[in-house]
Design an enzyme around this catalytic site. Structure first.
Site, PDB file in Angstrom:
ATOM      1  N   ALA A  12       0.827  -1.212   0.000  1.00 31.82           N
ATOM      2  CA  ALA A  12       0.000   0.000   0.000  1.00 31.82           C
ATOM      3  C   ALA A  12       0.855   1.253   0.000  1.00 31.82           C
ATOM      4  O   ALA A  12       0.452   2.290   0.521  1.00 31.82           O
ATOM      5  CB  ALA A  12      -0.916  -0.018   1.220  1.00 31.82           C
ATOM      6  N   GLY A  14       1.878   2.905  -2.638  1.00 31.12           N
ATOM      7  CA  GLY A  14       1.620   3.812  -3.756  1.00 31.12           C
ATOM      8  C   GLY A  14       0.737   4.977  -3.321  1.00 31.12           C
ATOM      9  O   GLY A  14      -0.229   4.782  -2.591  1.00 31.12           O
ATOM     10  N   ARG A  18      -3.041   8.804 -10.019  1.00 29.71           N
ATOM     11  CA  ARG A  18      -4.202   9.003 -10.885  1.00 29.71           C
ATOM     12  C   ARG A  18      -5.483   9.333 -10.112  1.00 29.71           C
ATOM     13  O   ARG A  18      -6.480   9.744 -10.690  1.00 29.71           O
ATOM     14  CB  ARG A  18      -4.428   7.758 -11.760  1.00 29.71           C
ATOM     15  CG  ARG A  18      -3.538   7.751 -12.980  1.00 29.71           C
ATOM     16  CD  ARG A  18      -3.694   6.481 -13.778  1.00 29.71           C
ATOM     17  NE  ARG A  18      -3.033   5.363 -13.143  1.00 29.71           N
ATOM     18  CZ  ARG A  18      -3.257   4.077 -13.454  1.00 29.71           C
ATOM     19  NH1 ARG A  18      -4.164   3.774 -14.368  1.00 29.71           N
ATOM     20  NH2 ARG A  18      -2.602   3.117 -12.841  1.00 29.71           N
ATOM     21  N   ASP A 105      -5.044  -1.873  -3.015  1.00 28.75           N
ATOM     22  CA  ASP A 105      -5.998  -1.203  -3.913  1.00 28.75           C
ATOM     23  C   ASP A 105      -6.839  -2.210  -4.694  1.00 28.75           C
ATOM     24  O   ASP A 105      -7.370  -1.893  -5.740  1.00 28.75           O
ATOM     25  CB  ASP A 105      -5.259  -0.259  -4.871  1.00 28.75           C
ATOM     26  CG  ASP A 105      -4.302  -0.985  -5.804  1.00 28.75           C
ATOM     27  OD1 ASP A 105      -4.165  -2.216  -5.684  1.00 28.75           O
ATOM     28  OD2 ASP A 105      -3.694  -0.314  -6.663  1.00 28.75           O
ATOM     29  N   ASN A 229      -7.519   2.491  -9.495  1.00 28.69           N
ATOM     30  CA  ASN A 229      -6.436   3.428  -9.823  1.00 28.69           C
ATOM     31  C   ASN A 229      -6.938   4.844 -10.056  1.00 28.69           C
ATOM     32  O   ASN A 229      -6.159   5.776 -10.098  1.00 28.69           O
ATOM     33  CB  ASN A 229      -5.700   2.957 -11.077  1.00 28.69           C
ATOM     34  CG  ASN A 229      -4.944   1.661 -10.815  1.00 28.69           C
ATOM     35  OD1 ASN A 229      -4.129   1.580  -9.899  1.00 28.69           O
ATOM     36  ND2 ASN A 229      -5.252   0.639 -11.582  1.00 28.69           N
ATOM     37  N   ASN A 362     -45.277  11.321  23.322  1.00 25.23           N
ATOM     38  CA  ASN A 362     -45.506  11.916  22.013  1.00 25.23           C
ATOM     39  C   ASN A 362     -44.786  13.262  21.934  1.00 25.23           C
ATOM     40  O   ASN A 362     -45.000  14.143  22.768  1.00 25.23           O
ATOM     41  CB  ASN A 362     -47.009  12.125  21.788  1.00 25.23           C
ATOM     42  CG  ASN A 362     -47.262  12.571  20.360  1.00 25.23           C
ATOM     43  OD1 ASN A 362     -47.233  11.771  19.441  1.00 25.23           O
ATOM     44  ND2 ASN A 362     -47.478  13.869  20.187  1.00 25.23           N
ATOM     45  N   ALA A 365     -45.012  18.275  16.785  1.00 28.57           N
ATOM     46  CA  ALA A 365     -44.319  18.816  15.609  1.00 28.57           C
ATOM     47  C   ALA A 365     -43.488  20.032  15.987  1.00 28.57           C
ATOM     48  O   ALA A 365     -43.912  20.854  16.792  1.00 28.57           O
ATOM     49  CB  ALA A 365     -45.351  19.207  14.557  1.00 28.57           C
TER      50      ALA A 365
HETATM   51  C1  UD1 Z   1       1.401  -4.959 -11.022  1.00 28.91           C
HETATM   52  C2  UD1 Z   1       2.062  -6.216 -11.596  1.00 28.91           C
HETATM   53  C3  UD1 Z   1       1.332  -6.655 -12.852  1.00 28.91           C
HETATM   54  C4  UD1 Z   1      -0.127  -6.880 -12.544  1.00 28.91           C
HETATM   55  C5  UD1 Z   1      -0.748  -5.628 -11.922  1.00 28.91           C
HETATM   56  C6  UD1 Z   1      -2.141  -5.941 -11.427  1.00 28.91           C
HETATM   57  C7  UD1 Z   1       4.417  -6.027 -11.012  1.00 28.91           C
HETATM   58  C8  UD1 Z   1       5.782  -5.688 -11.512  1.00 28.91           C
HETATM   59  N1  UD1 Z   1       3.441  -5.915 -11.893  1.00 28.91           N
HETATM   60  O1  UD1 Z   1       1.607  -3.911 -11.984  1.00 28.91           O
HETATM   61  O2  UD1 Z   1       1.913  -7.871 -13.353  1.00 28.91           O
HETATM   62  O3  UD1 Z   1      -0.819  -7.248 -13.714  1.00 28.91           O
HETATM   63  O4  UD1 Z   1       0.019  -5.201 -10.799  1.00 28.91           O
HETATM   64  O5  UD1 Z   1      -2.747  -4.782 -10.965  1.00 28.91           O
HETATM   65  O6  UD1 Z   1       4.269  -6.379  -9.866  1.00 28.91           O
HETATM   66  N2  UD1 Z   1       3.457  -0.811  -4.591  1.00 28.91           N
HETATM   67  C9  UD1 Z   1       4.205  -0.524  -3.495  1.00 28.91           C
HETATM   68  N3  UD1 Z   1       5.489  -0.122  -3.670  1.00 28.91           N
HETATM   69  C10 UD1 Z   1       6.054   0.002  -4.874  1.00 28.91           C
HETATM   70  C11 UD1 Z   1       5.275  -0.309  -6.009  1.00 28.91           C
HETATM   71  C12 UD1 Z   1       3.990  -0.716  -5.842  1.00 28.91           C
HETATM   72  O7  UD1 Z   1       3.726  -0.636  -2.353  1.00 28.91           O
HETATM   73  O8  UD1 Z   1       7.239   0.379  -4.947  1.00 28.91           O
HETATM   74  C13 UD1 Z   1       2.070  -1.238  -4.407  1.00 28.91           C
HETATM   75  C14 UD1 Z   1       1.098  -0.228  -4.964  1.00 28.91           C
HETATM   76  O9  UD1 Z   1       0.665   0.661  -3.946  1.00 28.91           O
HETATM   77  C15 UD1 Z   1      -0.049  -1.109  -5.419  1.00 28.91           C
HETATM   78  C16 UD1 Z   1       0.645  -2.402  -5.812  1.00 28.91           C
HETATM   79  O10 UD1 Z   1       1.880  -2.415  -5.147  1.00 28.91           O
HETATM   80  O11 UD1 Z   1      -0.969  -1.378  -4.376  1.00 28.91           O
HETATM   81  C17 UD1 Z   1       0.824  -2.572  -7.303  1.00 28.91           C
HETATM   82  O12 UD1 Z   1       1.643  -1.546  -7.820  1.00 28.91           O
HETATM   83  P1  UD1 Z   1       1.406  -0.922  -9.245  1.00 28.91           P
HETATM   84  O13 UD1 Z   1       2.441   0.116  -9.479  1.00 28.91           O
HETATM   85  O14 UD1 Z   1      -0.009  -0.542  -9.421  1.00 28.91           O
HETATM   86  O15 UD1 Z   1       1.740  -2.171 -10.193  1.00 28.91           O
HETATM   87  P2  UD1 Z   1       1.301  -2.350 -11.699  1.00 28.91           P
HETATM   88  O16 UD1 Z   1       2.232  -1.605 -12.564  1.00 28.91           O
HETATM   89  O17 UD1 Z   1      -0.129  -2.089 -11.825  1.00 28.91           O
HETATM   90 MG    MG Z   2      -1.678  -1.035 -10.647  1.00 30.83          MG
END
Ligand code: UD1
Ligand code: MG
Length: 448
Positions: A12, A14, A18, A105, A229, A362, A365
């Site tokens: 979590a 990220g 977006r 997410d 996202n 009661n 009003a």
């Molecule tokens: C990732 C997968 C992809 C998959 C997709 C599904 C990888 C390399 N790719 O891509 O194969 O189809 O999810 O949604 O794993 N997060 C962190 N720290 C970081 C990066 C990410 O905590 O440094 C967390 C984000 O908050 C998120 C999750 O990991 O909850 C996924 O990260 P995100 O960047 O969305 O990965 P995708 O590029 O979507």
């Molecule tokens: Mg993602």
């Protein structure tokens, strides 16, 4: 491994660019609860031995919402593999046979699906079991490359995929169960020499296969795996969740006349033969007894409603509202931190705050409890079988005894003993003929 032991990592960190929000993405709410809360609820039935939430720096709200679980900080956001590594100190004792990785997410996942994944990992002793999905638009998702034997060979990110790999419809949901004994060796060997310059957790699969270890896929319905996202994704997830909650309410014996217009919280409890008219909103913490009728356009949160009560239309029940059996709360009536006794009625245009109302009383009003003086809140206590006249202002703290009455339009500033009548208004003065004389005078003035 003597005793199977499960650790779960919730990624979590990220921010969720977006979403265009000051709030970390996983703190956005669905059915009144942050997405992270939904994910943590889903993990409970798996009875994990440890849960670690991987958060980014400067996310105090995420750390708070993660409680009582451990939080690992990922200071730089260098990819999903890096995020898993950030949790290593929190799992240092290495006693877990399986480490499950989920995303914060992806709030619609079910416990059953996760249990299936963990079970498959344990049964096959695979190094990794990945939760696969078949989205209508594979787009940016990682592709699951299977061998002739059906084993998972590798996960290829869309950015690196060949045209043939891009044509694969089986995609990576991101959820993965890893062998707890091998995870740190596998994840430790992940490199960032790829299109995004990130440490991809997904590379753990090819590394495991290179070592001659097993990797597998378990499929789950797309509906559970929708990631959030953007705000549009959030609204779509809300729609799916509300659909589930309404179905659950109806299965439990409640009638929703127009289900699509009723908004529920995950913890909303509805009894049997409850009837809910269109456009009713349930915030968190509402429990409704049997045979209750909730009429259109009512807003209810933090309230307990006993059997046979009738609410609305246009009622507002705020936290601490406790409605007794068979009580009535009608249109444009607001209750906050108020106990309404069995059979008591407040049917029109009323505010009852910080108060207690006895059985069969009661409330006329337009009655208002004046509970706030700008600094402090005070209580109004009204006994049973009381008749509060129309448009009474009850200036708290004040008590009205059992069986008492207040006259319409009274401002009640002193306690009223049982069975008494309280009159607190100016006496009426009537001037016979005044109106006719007044009109005649005005007309005469105009002729001049
Ligand atoms: C990732 C997968 C992809 C998959 C997709 C599904 C990888 C390399 N790719 O891509 O194969 O189809 O999810 O949604 O794993 N997060 C962190 N720290 C970081 C990066 C990410 O905590 O440094 C967390 C984000 O908050 C998120 C999750 O990991 O909850 C996924 O990260 P995100 O960047 O969305 O990965 P995708 O590029 O979507
Ligand atoms: Mg993602």
């Amino acid at each position: 491994m003597s005793q199977p032991s499960l650790a779960i990592l919730v990624l979590a960190a990220g921010q969720g660019t977006r979403m265009k929000s000051d709030l970390p993405k996983v703190m956005h709410r669905l059915a009144g609860k942050p997405m992270l809360g939904h994910v943590l609820d889903t993990l409970k039935p798996l009875a994990p031995d440890r849960v670690v939430v991987v958060a980014g720096p400067d996310m105090p709200s995420v750390e708070e919402a993660a409680k009582p679980h451990a939080v690992a900080l990922q200071r730089e956001r260098l990819g999903t593999g890096h995020a898993v590594m950030a949790a290593r100190p929190a799992l240092a004792d290495d006693r877990f046979d399986t480490v499950l990785v989920v995303y914060g997410d992806t709030p619609l996942l079910t416990s059953e699906t996760l249990a299936r994944l963990v079970e498959e990992r344990r049964r096959t002793e695979a190094a990794a079991v990945v939760l696969g999905m078949r989205p209508a638009e594979p787009g940016a998702y990682g592709r699951l490359v299977l061998g002739a034997d059906g084993m998972l060979e590798a996960i290829v990110e869309a950015a690196e995929a060949t045209p043939e790999q891009k044509a694969i419809t089986l995609c990576n949901s991101g959820v993965m169960a890893l062998d707890g004994g091998r995870i740190w060796d596998l994840v430790g060997r992940i490199r960032d020499d790829n299109a995004k310059g990130e440490f991809y957790l997904t590379d753990a699969v090819a590394i495991a296969r290179g070592d001659g270890l097993g990797a597998r896929v378990v499929e789950a319905p797309m509906e559970e795996l929708a990631g959030v996202n953007s705000r549009a994704d959030l609204a779509a997830a809300e729609a799916t969740l509300q659909h589930r909650l309404r179905a659950r309410a109806m299965t439990g014996g409640a009638t929703l006349i127009d289900p699509a217009t009723v908004f529920l919280s995950t913890d909303t409890v509805l009894g049997r033969d409850v009837v809910i008219q269109p456009n009713v909103f349930f915030g968190p913490g509402v429990a409704v007894g049997d045979r209750v009728e909730i009429k259109a356009f009512s807003h209810i949160e933090g309230a307990t409603i006993a059997d046979d009560a009738i609410i609305g239309p246009f009622a507002r029940l705020r936290p601490g509202a406790e409605l007794g059996p068979g009580s009535h709360v009608g249109n444009f009536v607001e209750l906050k931190n108020t106990k309404l006794g069995a059979g008591a009625k407040a049917n029109h245009l009323t505010y009852l705050g910080d108060s207690e109302i006895g059985e069969n009383t009661n409330i006329g009003a337009g009655t208002i409890t004046c509970n706030y003086d700008g600094f402090d809140k005070s209580r109004t206590v009204i006994g049973r079988d009381v008749f509060i006249g129309t448009h009474t202002s009850l200036v708290a703290p004040v008590t009205v005894g059992d069986g008492a009455m207040t006259a319409a339009g009274s401002v009640v500033t002193e306690d009223v003993p049982a069975d008494a009548l309280a009159l607190g208004r100016a006496r009426q003065v009537t001037k016979p003929g005044f109106s006719a004389q007044f009109r005649a005078q005005k007309r005469a003035d105009r002729q001049k």
